[in-house]
Scaffold this motif. Structure first.
Motif, PDB file in Angstrom:
ATOM      1  N   UNK A   1      21.779 -18.021   2.552  1.00 48.84           N
ATOM      2  CA  UNK A   1      20.718 -17.340   2.875  1.00 48.84           C
ATOM      3  C   UNK A   1      19.835 -17.615   1.779  1.00 48.84           C
ATOM      4  N   UNK A   2      18.541 -17.737   2.651  1.00 51.19           N
ATOM      5  CA  UNK A   2      17.372 -18.031   1.444  1.00 51.19           C
ATOM      6  C   UNK A   2      17.088 -16.765   0.800  1.00 51.19           C
ATOM      7  N   UNK A   3      16.902 -17.055  -0.496  1.00 49.84           N
ATOM      8  CA  UNK A   3      16.364 -15.800  -1.333  1.00 49.84           C
ATOM      9  C   UNK A   3      14.807 -15.931  -1.608  1.00 49.84           C
ATOM     10  N   UNK A   4      14.069 -14.984  -0.834  1.00 47.90           N
ATOM     11  CA  UNK A   4      12.712 -14.868  -0.919  1.00 47.90           C
ATOM     12  C   UNK A   4      12.066 -14.288  -2.297  1.00 47.90           C
ATOM     13  N   UNK A   5      11.793 -15.268  -2.928  1.00 55.74           N
ATOM     14  CA  UNK A   5      11.327 -14.694  -4.322  1.00 55.74           C
ATOM     15  C   UNK A   5       9.862 -14.078  -4.244  1.00 55.74           C
TER      16      UNK A   5
ATOM     17  N   UNK B   1      14.795 -18.713 -12.845  1.00 56.13           N
ATOM     18  CA  UNK B   1      14.375 -18.910 -11.131  1.00 56.13           C
ATOM     19  C   UNK B   1      15.889 -18.391 -10.597  1.00 56.13           C
ATOM     20  N   UNK B   2      16.919 -18.974 -11.154  1.00 55.06           N
ATOM     21  CA  UNK B   2      18.348 -18.650 -10.623  1.00 55.06           C
ATOM     22  C   UNK B   2      18.653 -17.207 -10.665  1.00 55.06           C
ATOM     23  N   UNK B   3      18.288 -16.750 -11.706  1.00 51.90           N
ATOM     24  CA  UNK B   3      18.444 -15.375 -11.913  1.00 51.90           C
ATOM     25  C   UNK B   3      17.557 -14.300 -11.294  1.00 51.90           C
ATOM     26  N   UNK B   4      16.749 -14.587 -10.317  1.00 51.42           N
ATOM     27  CA  UNK B   4      15.765 -13.872  -9.661  1.00 51.42           C
ATOM     28  C   UNK B   4      14.786 -13.259 -10.555  1.00 51.42           C
ATOM     29  N   UNK B   5      14.400 -13.726 -11.759  1.00 47.18           N
ATOM     30  CA  UNK B   5      13.415 -12.959 -12.722  1.00 47.18           C
ATOM     31  C   UNK B   5      12.043 -13.908 -12.469  1.00 47.18           C
ATOM     32  N   UNK B   6      11.986 -15.117 -12.250  1.00 41.24           N
ATOM     33  CA  UNK B   6      10.700 -15.695 -12.057  1.00 41.24           C
ATOM     34  C   UNK B   6      10.461 -16.029 -10.529  1.00 41.24           C
ATOM     35  N   UNK B   7       9.393 -15.488 -10.165  1.00 41.72           N
ATOM     36  CA  UNK B   7       9.129 -15.661  -8.768  1.00 41.72           C
ATOM     37  C   UNK B   7       7.864 -16.470  -8.362  1.00 41.72           C
ATOM     38  N   UNK B   8       7.217 -17.263  -9.498  1.00 41.99           N
ATOM     39  CA  UNK B   8       6.083 -17.968  -9.358  1.00 41.99           C
ATOM     40  C   UNK B   8       6.403 -19.394  -9.325  1.00 41.99           C
TER      41      UNK B   8
ATOM     42  N   UNK C   1       7.682 -23.362  -6.740  1.00 36.92           N
ATOM     43  CA  UNK C   1       7.793 -24.173  -5.440  1.00 36.92           C
ATOM     44  C   UNK C   1       9.205 -24.347  -5.298  1.00 36.92           C
ATOM     45  N   UNK C   2       9.702 -24.325  -3.911  1.00 39.10           N
ATOM     46  CA  UNK C   2      11.059 -24.874  -3.673  1.00 39.10           C
ATOM     47  C   UNK C   2      11.823 -23.687  -3.030  1.00 39.10           C
ATOM     48  N   UNK C   3      13.078 -23.804  -2.870  1.00 37.56           N
ATOM     49  CA  UNK C   3      13.937 -22.754  -2.107  1.00 37.56           C
ATOM     50  C   UNK C   3      15.250 -22.597  -3.246  1.00 37.56           C
ATOM     51  N   UNK C   4      15.691 -21.196  -3.222  1.00 35.18           N
ATOM     52  CA  UNK C   4      16.855 -21.139  -3.553  1.00 35.18           C
ATOM     53  C   UNK C   4      17.903 -20.177  -2.481  1.00 35.18           C
ATOM     54  N   UNK C   5      19.048 -20.806  -2.297  1.00 34.97           N
ATOM     55  CA  UNK C   5      19.840 -20.184  -1.071  1.00 34.97           C
ATOM     56  C   UNK C   5      21.051 -19.641  -1.753  1.00 34.97           C
ATOM     57  N   UNK C   6      21.505 -18.506  -1.503  1.00 36.16           N
ATOM     58  CA  UNK C   6      22.503 -17.903  -2.085  1.00 36.16           C
ATOM     59  C   UNK C   6      23.305 -17.711  -0.979  1.00 36.16           C
ATOM     60  N   UNK C   7      24.529 -18.464  -0.770  1.00 34.35           N
ATOM     61  CA  UNK C   7      25.849 -18.240   0.266  1.00 34.35           C
ATOM     62  C   UNK C   7      24.930 -18.462   1.423  1.00 34.35           C
TER      63      UNK C   7
ATOM     64  N   UNK D   1       9.544 -11.702  -2.478  1.00 34.03           N
ATOM     65  CA  UNK D   1       9.744 -10.142  -2.023  1.00 34.03           C
ATOM     66  C   UNK D   1      10.497  -9.414  -3.155  1.00 34.03           C
ATOM     67  N   UNK D   2       9.775  -8.470  -3.847  1.00 35.22           N
ATOM     68  CA  UNK D   2      10.223  -7.822  -5.092  1.00 35.22           C
ATOM     69  C   UNK D   2      11.649  -7.204  -4.852  1.00 35.22           C
ATOM     70  N   UNK D   3      11.406  -6.293  -3.730  1.00 36.79           N
ATOM     71  CA  UNK D   3      12.617  -5.685  -3.632  1.00 36.79           C
ATOM     72  C   UNK D   3      13.986  -6.254  -3.275  1.00 36.79           C
ATOM     73  N   UNK D   4      13.877  -7.503  -2.746  1.00 35.27           N
ATOM     74  CA  UNK D   4      14.884  -8.387  -2.386  1.00 35.27           C
ATOM     75  C   UNK D   4      15.484  -8.960  -4.000  1.00 35.27           C
ATOM     76  N   UNK D   5      14.745  -9.361  -4.781  1.00 35.02           N
ATOM     77  CA  UNK D   5      14.898  -9.823  -5.922  1.00 35.02           C
ATOM     78  C   UNK D   5      15.748  -8.901  -6.791  1.00 35.02           C
ATOM     79  N   UNK D   6      15.288  -7.543  -6.699  1.00 34.82           N
ATOM     80  CA  UNK D   6      15.898  -6.347  -7.312  1.00 34.82           C
ATOM     81  C   UNK D   6      17.317  -6.319  -6.973  1.00 34.82           C
ATOM     82  N   UNK D   7      17.401  -6.298  -5.816  1.00 33.00           N
ATOM     83  CA  UNK D   7      18.783  -6.148  -5.122  1.00 33.00           C
ATOM     84  C   UNK D   7      19.631  -7.192  -5.483  1.00 33.00           C
ATOM     85  N   UNK D   8      19.294  -8.488  -5.353  1.00 35.54           N
ATOM     86  CA  UNK D   8      20.015  -9.584  -5.809  1.00 35.54           C
ATOM     87  C   UNK D   8      20.442  -9.433  -7.126  1.00 35.54           C
ATOM     88  N   UNK D   9      19.683  -9.168  -8.125  1.00 35.91           N
ATOM     89  CA  UNK D   9      20.036  -9.122  -9.659  1.00 35.91           C
ATOM     90  C   UNK D   9      21.055  -7.800  -9.906  1.00 35.91           C
TER      91      UNK D   9
END
Length: 660
Positions: free
Chosen positions: A69-73, A52-59, A61-67, A75-83
């Motif tokens: 900003x909310x990381x929307x799991x 979940x922290x690494x942006x691999x698991x998208x399914x 509940x809850x929130x992950x904030x980076x700096x 949105x696949x493209x956002x996760x690709x960019x995050x990784x």
């Protein structure tokens, strides 16, 4: 404000409809400069939390904030960019790509940065030197020890300068000495201002960090700080990420193609055989068409249309024209004359380059040294007759005559007929004057050449014929004409227009006989036959496509873990699809090259073997054939790879990383 924050994270797995909770409300905060150990027993949810922290698991509940900003799991493209930009992974099983060298394993992460080629290589070498592997850069992973492999994984994780390093049981497969060295490297990474999160079940490993978070049964039951986070440098480095360029995918695909060259060579050979068969039949079609055209052209000029008067005034086929021509010429030759008016009409037809009037005599007698020979056709030379029919001597000039071989033999002998060239013979025939009264015509002619074969003729020039007729006060009206067409493709159209010329009574006045139309028909049949044979041979290309599909599916199965690694590094689904389709295209392209080499050799052998018989290269591969071979091979291989590539792109990165 925390750099990374987890808020109320819940995660469950389902077996049918039964729920199995794994994470039960995780709330954590992390800062850069920390070396945090997530400690717990197997099955406690550590790896799930890391995914979940690494942006691999998208399914979940809850929130992950980076700096902040909310990381929307979702949105696949956002996760690709995050990784790509933020996360680097270090795995217990190293997860190096086996067909890449040590250096390439590090460069694969740097390909997704804006650094130049030289800068990427320099950084990769610097990192490998930092982890003590500067002497191993050209080796493949299977030539390294466990400790060396883990160091490569660390260098790769650091390559794009991510802010978060996730280490999943980084020392689980190492001995005590390598464990100490790897932990020292992780601590050094944290001192550089990065956030290091290590998942472990070893208390000894956890004690080397700055903080221990204990996870049990999906909950945080301990959060112990061993010492403060390391200070963040005043001028932290920052490498700008970017999406993977297409050229990087092509390079990786080509490296894998070369790595498995001998297996791929079998696929290329099978595909090349199919392309070779298609090329060979196409080349044979080209050669046979050319040979037939060459033979017909040696008999008569295909761009010349021979025109006679239509004696019936009705539409006639070429066969009917030729049949009635012989009868009418023998009984009433004067009725076959063409008027000057009609000759001018011929010259005005579109695509006609010139019109040659001609005279043909249906019966004559030739005499030489007391030997007499009766002939059935003496005609004037025109462009409808080819010079290639003259095997000895040359075409007639003023006062000269070309004899047919058989005629030359009858006037001399079978052994000495060639000596007739240069000799003078007498020719006589009966003609008519302008009032249609019989007139004898005589003349002496020097033999200029001897014609052979199906196109052999006895001929004099039109000027010579007119001169002899004038001396005998005979009619000089033309009884045939040769219409020369500017292009072979226009012959049929011109012939049709000639056939359709009419007089004031709406009767057809002339008939056309063409060799070009016959040639075009023959070429059509040969092209059709060669196309059918090539199509039959093309069935083997379908088999080749199936072979490529199977090979690509096997490749996807074999490289499942590699797919997971690349996705974890930040590659998109699009990049994975391109990786497999481009490798397939390489197979297709080199199959075409192999096919061209094979067909070149076979064509050379066939042409060499048959040239002595037909004096012609019967297999002719054109530039169009070469382009077709390359294009069809690439298209087939690309289409064949689409489904396997799509399957590869749709693999779940977590499942792919877990593959054996």
């Amino acid at each position: 404000m925390a750099f990374l924050e987890l808020k109320n994270i819940h995660k469950s797995y389902y077996l049918d409809k039964e729920e199995f909770p794994v994470l039960k409300g995780i709330n954590l905060q992390f800062n850069r400069g920390e070396f945090v150990s997530i400690l717990g027993e197997s099955g406690g949810g550590k790896s799930t939390l890391m995914n979940i922290i690494g942006g691999l698991d998208r399914n979940f509940e809850g929130e992950v904030l980076v700096n902040g900003k909310l990381l929307d799991h979702k949105k696949e493209k956002q996760l690709d960019s995050y990784r790509r930009a933020t996360v680097g992974y270090i795995y217990q099983s190293y997860n190096l790509i086996s067909h890449l060298t040590v250096l390439d394993n590090v460069l694969v992460a740097l390909d997704m940065t804006t650094l130049t080629k030289e800068e990427r290589k320099k950084r990769a070498l610097t990192l490998l030197d930092k982890v003590g592997l500067s002497e191993q850069v050209k080796k493949h992973p299977n030539h390294l020890s466990g400790g060396q492999k883990q160091r490569v994984a660390i260098a790769r994780a650091l390559a794009s300068d991510p802010q978060i390093i996730i280490a999943d049981e980084p020392t689980g497969a190492l001995d005590s000495q390598n464990t100490k060295e790897v932990l020292a490297l992780l601590d050094e990474i944290a001192r550089d201002g990065k956030l290091v999160i290590a998942v472990t079940h070893s208390q000894e490993v956890a004690d080397n960090g700055t903080r221990i978070v204990h996870l049990a049964d999906g909950k945080i039951d301990g959060d112990t700080r061993l010492h403060p986070a390391y200070p963040i440098p005043d001028d932290p480095t920052k490498i700008t990420p970017r999406v993977l360029p297409a050229m990087a995918s092509y390079r990786t695909a080509f490296k894998h193609f070369i790595y498995n060259f001998w297996r791929n060579s079998l696929i290329m050979l099978g595909t090349a055989i199919g392309i070779f068969a298609v090329l060979l039949f196409s080349g044979l079609g080209n050669g046979i068409n050319g040979y037939i055209q060459n033979q017909i052209n040696s008999l008569a000029n295909p761009q010349a249309v021979t025109v006679f008067k239509n004696p019936t005034g009705k539409k006639m086929t070429q066969e009917q024209i030729q049949s009635s021509l012989g009868r009418t010429m023998a009984t009433d030759p004067q009725s076959m004359t063409l008027s000057d008016h009609n000759l001018k009409r011929l010259s005005k037809i579109k695509n006609v380059s010139s019109v040659e009037p001609g005279i043909t005599v249906s019966a004559y007698q030739a005499t030489y040294n007391g030997n007499k020979q009766s002939g059935t056709s003496l005609q004037t030379w025109s462009k409808s007759v080819t010079s290639s029919s003259i095997k000895q001597g040359h075409k007639p000039g003023n006062g000269e005559i070309v004899l047919a071989k058989q005629q030359a033999i009858q006037l001399s002998s079978a052994k000495n007929y060639k000596k007739m060239i240069g000799k003078t013979i007498d020719v006589s025939f009966n003609w008519v004057d302008k009032n249609n009264n019989p007139v004898p015509v005589q003349g002496r002619f020097k033999v200029s050449g001897i014609s052979e074969g199906a196109s052999s003729v006895t001929a004099i020039t039109y000027a010579t014929m007119v001169e002899r007729l004038n001396k005998a006060n005979a009619s000089t009206a033309a009884n045939f004409a040769t219409v020369n067409v500017n292009n072979l493709d226009n012959v049929q159209d011109v012939a049709a227009k000639i056939d359709n010329l009419r007089d004031t009574n709406n009767k057809r006045v002339m008939g056309a006989i063409t060799v070009g139309s016959i040639l075009k028909t023959v070429n059509t049949y040969v092209s059709l036959a060669s196309t059918v044979l090539a199509a039959i041979a093309g069935i083997s290309l379908l088999v080749s496509a199936l072979m490529i599909i199977v090979t690509m599916y096997m490749s996807v199965s074999e490289r499942t873990k590699e797919i997971g690694i690349l996705r974890a590094l930040g590659e998109r689904k699009k990049d994975i699809r391109r990786l497999f389709t481009s490798e397939s295209v390489f197979i297709g392209f080199f199959s075409a090259i192999l096919a061209l080499v094979i067909v070149g050799i076979v064509a050379l052998l066939l042409n060499h073997a048959l040239y002595g018989l037909i004096k012609y290269n019967i297999v002719q591969i054109t530039v169009g054939n070469v382009i077709f071979a390359i294009v069809i091979a690439i298209v087939i291989s690309f289409v064949a790879a689409l489904l396997p590539a799509r399957r590869a792109a749709n693999l779940n990165p977590i499942d792919a990383l877990a593959a054996d």
